[in-house]
Design an enzyme around this catalytic site. Structure first.
Site, PDB file in Angstrom:
ATOM      1  N   CYS A   1       0.768  -0.896  -0.382  1.00 59.52           N
ATOM      2  CA  CYS A   1      -0.007   0.405  -0.250  1.00 59.52           C
ATOM      3  C   CYS A   1       0.811   1.197   0.135  1.00 59.52           C
ATOM      4  CB  CYS A   1      -0.914  -0.098   1.004  1.00 59.52           C
ATOM      5  SG  CYS A   1      -0.008   0.074   3.003  1.00 59.52           S
ATOM      6  N   LYS A   2       0.722   2.520   0.570  1.00 61.56           N
ATOM      7  CA  LYS A   2       1.061   3.361  -0.017  1.00 61.56           C
ATOM      8  C   LYS A   2       2.652   2.825   1.567  1.00 61.56           C
ATOM      9  CE  LYS A   2      -0.704   7.348   2.417  1.00 61.56           C
ATOM     10  NZ  LYS A   2      -0.989   8.861   2.497  1.00 61.56           N
TER      11      LYS A   2
END
Length: 818
Positions: A736-737
């Site tokens: 994810c980020k």
């Protein structure tokens, strides 16, 4: 002189808990001198808020108990029941049960007599700083560092117990791969400057463009040198925390790269293990996403180059890629051909027909490869364009008007009739002609030698050999032809290199500073992606070193690397996903090679990177004992392919906005394109020599249906892709980020799903196991490592938009700086 070790056992008493019963664990460090007479003191505290920055200020003392190591080892079942007493020893406040636990030593009798209520309340058994020999031998420890281990007991459908061991570790490649790449970028761009200088004289217009490009290359080199110098100063952890994702000097380093392994031990079954690499989405956080990510920026850049009147010639991305490939081929083959030509002359001195034939065969193969690589219209047309850029060039139309030429605007690849277009064909063909002359001379010399030996009596032949040296005669006759071949190859290499350098000058000229900014962005994203891929490849290789089927698959068709992304297609994360898509796709330019390590020293077991931007090779050294067990193809250095695929499904509240009011076409296109790649790879495995699991075809069909189905937050795409990857012996990545919060939810969900589907985890304990891993397991430790706080960066409103099984348990999330 009895040694006393004091251990603090910290429990979290959550509001509303009645009759609390907790299982936790501790381990004695190998550095501690522990003997049978050593005394162990347990101190128990109540911690109301475990996320507090300083645990000591948020806890209260409950009581303590002591025992000796001998007492524990001599007790029945190596288990003690101790009274927990207050500090003044005035009252008992509870009971502590101490037992000795070793991973992998579950006896049938242990699991047949279980108090069910115990497992309803807690499943965490051991929080350990020690590691398992199976997962942490010298080979693993050379590349994977600072492991964190958690051990659980979970109940199966038949009321047995399985032992589950989580281990999370850092990887030395987080920094070493990007640093090696930076060195290669600097080397390649320095060579590009030298090539531009070697173009010779150019007309004022082209010379000014060249100066401008050299200046910008020099600036890029200086930036990379500064970055590398800063990285070389760093010491400490082998990962970049999420809070540092936008730091300039760390932009090439992958975010929060960790390995995660779950090992499962069940009664009467062999151990099973499941690996996943967790890493923040490869993206240029320092450069930002105001104008989008690489996928959008590159498309816009190419469109602008076509439509704008730049002062240069436009070459398509395919032609510039071909130009880099030809330059690389020339740089590799020219010195090789010259060396083989010298080897052929040396073979004449040995008076061995066999040696001479072998040398000639190698020379012919490489020369023919060289000629074939340069038989391309791009080389011919670029030579014409370069000729037109020389000082004093005047076209026929200019000669008739006697006017000075205006500065050239954007133009297609020129063809000038006044230039001898046949010249390149003649020069190029001379290489093949020279090679044929060498081959013919070798044939004639060997034929003459055979005839002499057949027609000359033995004594007369001895006299001839004494008075005349045939080796010197062979060399004298062959040497002029070999020199001619080397001269022809040198002339062709020089012309081809200059013409391809001119093509790349056009690309750099057309790009203006914006183009090199894009190059730096692409380098940054690729560096992060390659570090993650190298980490995953090494872990997968180590795990499959004794699996002959996997090794055959590896050298025959390669291995799939499946990247799972949880980014949304809204706001800045669109740019991250566009970066990630290009970075993962660029991994197709990477191959791996397994080599024999110089020694078993950890420094000699570190993978190394070689090559240029159009192709890199990662060499993975193995100790001699492991290397010798490999198939011949791997020991002989065959280049190994990795097939990267990316699937993305956004799950947060921003994805809700994108699905209702925005655009999710990027996600749909990525998933469809990568499904096609995965399906093609599966078909390559559908050969008689490979036996894949029977349900893979069905899973692929279901994945294909889900990819085209319009369904919000269709996380089944991720579940199916992950299941297929594991069945195809692939490498799993989750992103994810920051690889901290959403990634933690995904990893723990995947682990519990594997326990349910593969190891018969009781359905009543699925959610409990999930909450236990998220509350006490390796992923909450990952959060702590990144932001010094034990809370996932979610709030209640955000979680309402999450799919049900991606929500953490109460008390483990809150507003934090992530």
């Amino acid at each position: 002189n009895t040694l006393i070790h004091s251990l603090h056992v910290v429990f979290s008493l959550w509001q509303g808990t009645r009759d609390p019963l907790f299982l936790t664990g501790v381990s004695l460090s190998p550095d501690w001198p522990v003997y049978e007479e050593s005394l162990i003191k347990l101190s128990v505290y109540d911690v109301k808020d475990k996320s507090h920055q300083t645990v000591s200020s948020a806890r209260s003392f409950l009581g303590s108990a002591s025992f000796s190591v001998a007492d524990l080892l001599k007790s029945k079942d190596q288990q003690l029941s101790l009274s927990l007493r207050t500090a003044d020893d005035s009252a008992a406040v509870g009971t502590v049960v101490v037992c000795r636990l070793k991973m992998g030593e579950i006896e049938d009798g242990e699991v047949d007599h279980i108090a069910a209520d115990t497992h309803q309340k807690c499943t965490l058994v051991c929080e350990s700083g020690t590691t398992n020999d199976k997962d942490n031998g010298p080979l693993m420890n050379a590349v994977f560092k600072n492991p964190v281990c958690k051990v659980y007991r979970f109940q199966t459908v038949d009321s047995k117990l399985m032992l589950v061991r989580e281990q999370m570790a850092e990887c030395t490649l987080s920094f070493s791969i990007p640093m090696q790449l930076l060195g290669l970028f600097i080397q390649e761009d320095s060579c590009r400057i030298q090539d531009l200088n070697d173009l010779g004289e150019l007309s004022p217009h082209w010379d000014n463009l060249r100066r401008d490009v050299i200046t910008r290359y020099s600036q890029l080199i200086k930036t990379y040198q500064d970055t590398l110098a800063e990285l070389e100063k760093l010491t400490g952890p082998a990962f970049k925390p999420s809070c540092s994702k936008a730091q300039k000097y760390l932009e090439f380093i992958p975010i929060n790269l960790h390995t995660q392994r779950m090992r499962v031990t069940c009664p009467r079954k062999t151990d099973s293990f499941y690996d996943v690499i967790t890493v923040g989405a490869p993206a240029a956080h320092f450069q930002g996403f105001k104008n989008g990510g690489l996928q959008k920026l590159l498309s816009r850049y190419e469109a602008e180059k076509k439509s704008t009147a730049y002062q240069c010639i436009y070459y398509s991305p395919e032609n510039t890629a071909k130009a880099r490939e030809i330059l690389s081929t020339v740089a590799q083959l020219q010195p090789l051909i010259c060396g083989l030509a010298d080897r052929l002359l040396l073979a004449t001195q040995q008076r061995s027909s066999h040696t001479l034939r072998d040398a000639l065969k190698s020379l012919a193969e490489k020369t023919e490869q060289f000629v074939h690589a340069l038989k391309d219209e791009l080389v011919k047309s670029a030579l014409l364009a370069l000729h037109a850029a020389r000082p004093g060039y005047v076209s026929k139309s200019q000669m008739s008007s006697q006017e000075n030429p205006p500065p050239p605007k954007r133009q297609d690849i020129p063809h000038h009739k006044e230039y001898d277009e046949e010249e390149w064909d003649r020069v190029w063909a001379n290489v093949a002609k020279s090679l044929n002359c060498v081959i013919a001379m070798v044939d004639r010399l060997q034929e003459q030698d055979n005839n002499k030996q057949e027609s000359t009596p033995d004594q007369a032949l001895a006299d001839v050999i004494t008075s005349h040296n045939p080796a010197t005669d062979w060399r004298d006759q062959l040497s002029p032809l070999v020199v001619a071949l080397k001269d022809c190859v040198s002339e062709v290499a020089e012309r081809a290199s200059k013409s391809m350098t001119f093509v790349l000058l056009q690309k750099a000229s057309c790009s203006t500073p914006y183009g090199l900014q894009l190059q730096q962005r692409r380098d940054t994203v690729f560096s992060q992606a390659l570090a993650a891929l190298a980490c995953g490849f090494v872990m997968r290789l180590y795990a499959g070193i004794e699996d002959k089927g996997f090794l055959r698959q590896l050298h025959s068709v390669g291995v799939v690397a499946q990247f799972e992304s949880l980014l949304s297609t809204y706001s800045e994360e669109i740019g991250m996903l566009e970066d990630m898509e290009v970075g993962i796709s660029d991994l197709q330019r990477v191959t791996f090679r397994i080599t024999e390590a110089a020694s078993d020293d950890p420094t000699n077991l570190q993978p190394t990177v070689t090559g240029r931007r159009d192709h890199y090779t990662v060499e993975v050294p193995l100790p001699l004992q492991a290397f010798q067990t490999l198939p011949d193809e791997l020991r002989q250095g065959k280049l190994l392919q990795v097939i990267p695929v990316l699937f993305n499904v956004g799950i947060n509240e921003q994805q809700t906005i994108a699905e209702r009011f925005g655009d999710i076409s990027l996600q749909e296109r990525i998933n469809q394109r990568n499904f096609d790649i995965l399906e093609a790879y599966y078909k390559s495995l559908s050969l008689p020599c490979f036996q894949t699991q029977a349900d893979v075809k069905e899973l692929l069909e279901t994945l294909g249906q889900n990819v085209v189905t319009k369904k919000r937050k269709n996380v089944e795409i991720l579940w199916l892709a992950g299941a297929i990857c594991r069945r195809l012996n692939g490498i799993r990545f989750t992103s994810c980020k920051s690889a901290k919060d959403r990634t933690s939810m995904s990893v723990t969900l995947e682990q519990c799903a594997l326990l349910r589907d593969e190891h018969q985890l009781h359905k009543d304990y699925f959610v409990r196991a999930l909450d236990c891993m998220r509350r006490h397991g390796c992923r909450i430790e990952n959060v702590q490592k990144n932001i010094k706080c034990r809370k996932y960066a979610f709030n209640m409103l955000q979680l309402m938009a999450f799919p049900k099984y991606y929500r953490p348990p109460e008390g483990t999330y809150g507003k934090v700086d992530s």
